[in-house]
Motif scaffolding. Structure first.
Motif, PDB file in Angstrom:
ATOM      1  N   GLY A 102       0.726  -1.189  -0.139  1.00 42.58           N
ATOM      2  CA  GLY A 102       0.212  -0.162  -0.166  1.00 42.58           C
ATOM      3  C   GLY A 102       1.150   1.149  -0.144  1.00 42.58           C
ATOM      4  N   ARG A 103       0.290   2.055  -0.746  1.00 43.01           N
ATOM      5  CA  ARG A 103       1.444   3.539  -0.779  1.00 43.01           C
ATOM      6  C   ARG A 103       0.510   4.928  -0.946  1.00 43.01           C
ATOM      7  NH1 ARG A 103       6.487   2.932  -3.552  1.00 43.01           N
ATOM      8  NH2 ARG A 103       6.699   4.598  -3.341  1.00 43.01           N
ATOM      9  N   VAL A 125       4.711   3.686   2.507  1.00 45.43           N
ATOM     10  CA  VAL A 125       4.328   2.478   2.001  1.00 45.43           C
ATOM     11  C   VAL A 125       4.936   1.645   3.421  1.00 45.43           C
ATOM     12  CG1 VAL A 125       5.583   1.692   0.412  1.00 45.43           C
ATOM     13  CG2 VAL A 125       6.069   3.922   0.196  1.00 45.43           C
ATOM     14  N   VAL A 126       3.351   1.183   2.754  1.00 40.12           N
ATOM     15  CA  VAL A 126       3.497  -0.550   3.666  1.00 40.12           C
ATOM     16  C   VAL A 126       3.443  -2.005   2.449  1.00 40.12           C
ATOM     17  CG1 VAL A 126       2.832   0.306   6.110  1.00 40.12           C
ATOM     18  CG2 VAL A 126       1.453  -0.441   4.553  1.00 40.12           C
ATOM     19  N   ALA A 154      -0.953   9.289   6.627  1.00 39.59           N
ATOM     20  CA  ALA A 154      -0.213   8.971   5.133  1.00 39.59           C
ATOM     21  C   ALA A 154      -0.773   7.367   5.594  1.00 39.59           C
ATOM     22  CB  ALA A 154       1.026   9.271   5.248  1.00 39.59           C
ATOM     23  N   PHE A 155       0.390   6.653   7.337  1.00 39.37           N
ATOM     24  CA  PHE A 155       0.144   5.383   6.544  1.00 39.37           C
ATOM     25  C   PHE A 155      -1.026   4.561   6.951  1.00 39.37           C
ATOM     26  CE2 PHE A 155       4.870   5.740   7.694  1.00 39.37           C
ATOM     27  CZ  PHE A 155       4.762   4.685   6.590  1.00 39.37           C
ATOM     28  N   GLU A 156      -2.320   5.883   8.154  1.00 41.28           N
ATOM     29  CA  GLU A 156      -3.369   5.006   8.132  1.00 41.28           C
ATOM     30  C   GLU A 156      -4.102   4.438   6.685  1.00 41.28           C
ATOM     31  OE1 GLU A 156      -5.254   6.939  11.290  1.00 41.28           O
ATOM     32  OE2 GLU A 156      -7.213   6.273  10.002  1.00 41.28           O
ATOM     33  N   LEU A 204      -4.527   0.682   1.786  1.00 44.73           N
ATOM     34  CA  LEU A 204      -4.931   0.406   0.523  1.00 44.73           C
ATOM     35  C   LEU A 204      -4.231  -0.455   0.293  1.00 44.73           C
ATOM     36  CD1 LEU A 204      -3.427   4.308  -0.724  1.00 44.73           C
ATOM     37  CD2 LEU A 204      -5.710   2.526  -1.449  1.00 44.73           C
ATOM     38  N   ALA A 205      -3.454  -1.308   1.770  1.00 47.51           N
ATOM     39  CA  ALA A 205      -2.886  -2.357   1.206  1.00 47.51           C
ATOM     40  C   ALA A 205      -3.941  -4.048   1.512  1.00 47.51           C
ATOM     41  CB  ALA A 205      -1.310  -2.906   2.371  1.00 47.51           C
ATOM     42  N   ILE A 206      -4.396  -3.366   2.726  1.00 51.87           N
ATOM     43  CA  ILE A 206      -5.417  -4.497   3.052  1.00 51.87           C
ATOM     44  C   ILE A 206      -6.316  -4.248   1.652  1.00 51.87           C
ATOM     45  CG2 ILE A 206      -7.361  -3.080   4.562  1.00 51.87           C
ATOM     46  CD1 ILE A 206      -5.764  -6.615   4.940  1.00 51.87           C
TER      47      ILE A 206
END
Ligand SMILES: Nc1nc2c(ncn2[C@@H]2O[C@H](COP(=O)(O)OP(=O)(O)OP(=O)(O)O)[C@@H](O)[C@H]2O)c(=O)[nH]1
Ligand SMILES: [Mg+2]
Length: 695
Positions: free
Chosen positions: A493-494, A507-508, A579-581, A586-588
């Motif tokens: 997720g970016r 970014v994760v 931003a990380f939330e 997005l990643a999930i």
């Protein structure tokens, strides 16, 4: 001030059973026979002290577990009368979590019924010693021995008959006590005291046989008694009682006695049995918890006053006049004015007034001790399942597990005023009841409430109207579908915006994996070397949690997922929690698309009791409802059909069954498990929504 009663003389018990078995009637008799009340309350007349809520009195059923206290033979008995209807199973679950023993009530005609099975297994999970009371011996068709047989077969328990009934149905008079070898004939006139007397001549032989059998069964599980028994000593009543107590406390045997609560017969021996065979808080093993923040670091607290204080909040009641937390004290002492530590939330709570509760009446006390069940008035930040303790020696006790809601309705307040009041009502009601949830659907502009069943939501709506004066239109009940994944996947997720001014950077990378049903959501940080600072990890978890509330197929909550944060990167200036939330979210969503997400529907465990002649029709109807028959029992002219039926097909079943069987069949239903919704039906669900959001 010292405690007024030593712990050894306290019993904390729950009355549990299938709906209508007579739990509340038994509890009312306890209150009368122990001198707590001077008039007997009756469920069917709406005068039961324990069923004090308006909705309870009207319907003649128990909805909330009510606590009360009485005294018998120098002991204090704290009693919680629980509801039998499955929609209120949360009340049984939390009561069993904090009680030490149980009285399981059976209807002597029906024997073990489906919901008694459920509560029995709940009690098994918490290792609760129990005694059985075979109630309604006055009813036509009552059968003590058949009920015992069903306890053996359906509950896989070892019932131990310590009484024999004298008479049955209309002529039911009393019992023979196989331990003391005396008879109790209960007078019709309730103001007269029951007296023990010699066993009637014609029952003597049967009584001797019964006692012999009782001794044999006891000797099988108790070595101490076995020795006396094989050596041929006369075993005294007190030796027998001790042996029965030992075996009951470890769950090897369950003593069974009988009576009829409605006709006031058999209550005194039941009270004696509570004292004789159920544990005091001291008999319980030390409570186990962990050090806050370190789940693997287990610690124990013995049930004594001189240990550091620890207690579990198991129920919050928020009436318009204030908020009360019911707690079970496991160790130590809590006084009015104390500052206690809520280790579950890392907050502090000043203890205002402390109360002992009698249904909805209150009695103020200055302090509460190890083993007590009490109520704290006015806590702000304590919720169901939280631990209260001393900050110097903190402990987090195991929280209470609650089932997920399976049914939902849309609710629309009629006016703006109703809207405002509804907000408050929903907040308070869900605070009280962890199986009741609500959320606002932005797309449809509706509020969606979800719960355990039609009755559960009906009662909530009724309470909103009466207690909070909220008038609203309510939609038809809908199934609360869920989504879950069936394969592992990795996704990135970016959330990066870096065009002029201060940017956004998060970014994760995460791994997801399916978990077994009922596991919920697990999150683990597997990153090393500080690639993502701690505060951002919390933000990522938050983003993921939030995104999981709205699945990708039809917007239903996603359950039973393991998420591991495996990598990520941050920017010293542009990164933020926000931003990380977003990156987590997005990643999930990306991961769910890759991980073969499916739709799940709740399947119900249904038991239909029908006269033989309608058996075929009942079966055919179950099949037409996508149901699966898993077993059939026969009793006399009745068949008991046990089936699994999707919840979606059960709406209106009461009416269907009535017209199929001329009103002669009955059924009970409870949640069984979630199963994949067949592909062919998916369209119907993804094109519709309630309890989730369409995307
Ligand atoms: N004939 C007969 N009826 C009884 C007896 N005990 C209770 N009842 C009746 O059975 C009905 C249900 O009794 P309750 O005490 O409300 O049962 P409950 O187990 O508390 O029910 P829920 O709380 O709704 O699960 C009432 O109408 C009682 O009067 C009994 O010993 N004999
Ligand atoms: Mg009741």
């Amino acid at each position: 001030m010292p405690r007024s009663i030593i712990t050894e003389k306290v019993r904390n018990i729950g009355i549990i059973a299938h709906i209508d078995a007579g739990k509340t009637t038994v509890t009312e008799r306890f209150l009368y026979f122990t001198g707590r009340t001077y008039k007997i309350g009756e469920v069917h007349q709406g005068t039961a002290v324990m069923d004090w809520m308006e909705q309870e009195r009207q319907r003649g059923i128990t909805i909330t577990a009510a606590a009360t206290t009485c005294e018998w033979a120098d002991h204090v008995i704290n009693i919680v009368d629980t509801p039998g209807h499955v929609d209120f199973t949360v009340e049984v679950e939390r009561s069993l979590r904090v009680l030490d023993g149980g009285v399981v009530v059976f209807d002597a005609v029906a024997g073990v019924q489906p919901q008694s099975e459920t509560v029995w297994h709940q009690a098994d999970r918490y290792h609760i010693p129990r005694i059985c009371f075979v109630n309604k011996m006055d009813r036509v068709g009552a059968d003590f021995w058949h009920t015992i047989e069903t306890i053996r077969e359906r509950l896989s328990a070892r019932p131990l008959a310590i009484q024999l009934p004298i008479g049955i149905e209309d002529s039911y008079k009393g019992v023979i006590d196989l331990i003391e070898m005396v008879a109790w004939i209960f007078p019709e006139d309730i103001t007269e005291k029951a007296q023990s007397q010699r066993i009637p001549h014609d029952l003597l032989e049967q009584a001797e046989k019964g006692r012999e059998q009782l001794l044999e069964e006891l000797a099988e599980v108790d070595d101490q008694l076995l020795i006396s028994y094989v050596e041929g000593h006369e075993v005294s009543a007190s030796e027998m009682k001790k042996a029965i107590r030992r075996a009951t406390l470890v769950g090897l045997l369950t003593p069974v006695i009988c009576g009829t609560a409605l006709k006031n017969k058999g209550i005194e021996p039941l009270l004696d049995a509570v004292i004789d065979y159920l544990p005091s808080p001291e008999d319980m093993p030390p409570v186990v918890g962990h050090v806050p923040g370190q789940e693997a670091e287990l610690i124990e607290r013995a049930p004594t006053d001189d240990e550091p204080f620890s207690a579990l909040a198991f129920k919050i009641v928020a009436d318009p006049y204030g908020r009360i937390a019911y707690v079970r004290v496991y160790s130590g002492v809590m006084r009015q004015g104390d500052m206690v530590y809520n280790s579950t939330r890392n907050t502090r709570e000043r203890i205002g007034r402390l109360l002992h509760m009698h249904a909805n009446r209150r009695e103020e006390v200055a302090e509460v001790f190890a083993g007590d069940i009490a109520a704290v008035v006015g806590p702000k930040n304590t919720f169901t399942g939280d631990t209260l303790c001393t900050e110097k020696s903190p402990i987090v006790l195991e929280p209470i597990k609650f089932p997920e809601p399976v049914i939902a309705v849309a609710i629309e307040p009629k006016t703006k005023d109703d809207q405002d009041r509804m907000g408050e009502a929903l907040g308070r009601l869900s605070d009280e009841d962890p199986t009741f949830r609500h959320h606002y659907d932005k797309e449809t502009g509706q509020t969606i409430m979800s719960g355990m069943g039609e009755l559960h939501l009906e009662i909530i709506i009724d309470r909103m109207l009466r207690e909070y004066r909220v008038e609203a239109n309510v939609g038809r009940p809908q199934v609360a579908y869920k989504e879950t994944i069936t394969a592992p996947a990795r996704a990135e997720g970016r959330f990066v915006r870096q065009t002029g001014g201060r940017g956004q950077f998060g970014v994760v990378e995460i791994d997801v994996e399916p978990l077994p049903q009922g596991s919920g959501f697990h999150f683990e940080d597997k990153t090393v070397g500080g690639v993502v600072p701690r505060e951002y990890v919390l933000a990522i978890e938050r983003g993921i949690r939030e995104a999981l509330e709205t699945g990708i197929l039809a917007g239903y909550p996603v359950i039973d997922v393991q998420v591991r944060l495996v990598d990520g990167s941050y920017h010293p200036v542009d990164s933020s929690e926000f931003a990380f939330e977003m990156a987590g979210s997005l990643a999930i969503q990306e991961a769910l698309r890759k991980a073969k997400t499916i739709l799940l529907e709740p399947i119900m465990n249904v038991e239909v009791t029908t006269p033989d002649q309608f058996f075929g029709d009942v079966l055919a109807d179950i099949t037409s409802k996508r149901g699966q028959v898993v077993g059939v029992d026969q009793r006399g002219h009745l068949r008991m059909v046990h089936a699994h039926i999707p919840l979606a097909e059960t709406f209106g079943y009461t009416t269907d069954l009535r017209s199929l069987t001329q009103g002669r069949a009955t059924y009970t239903m409870e949640f069984y498990q979630y199963q994949e919704l067949p592909q062919s039906l998916r369209e119907n669900v993804t094109g519709r929504m309630v309890g989730g959001r369409r995307r």
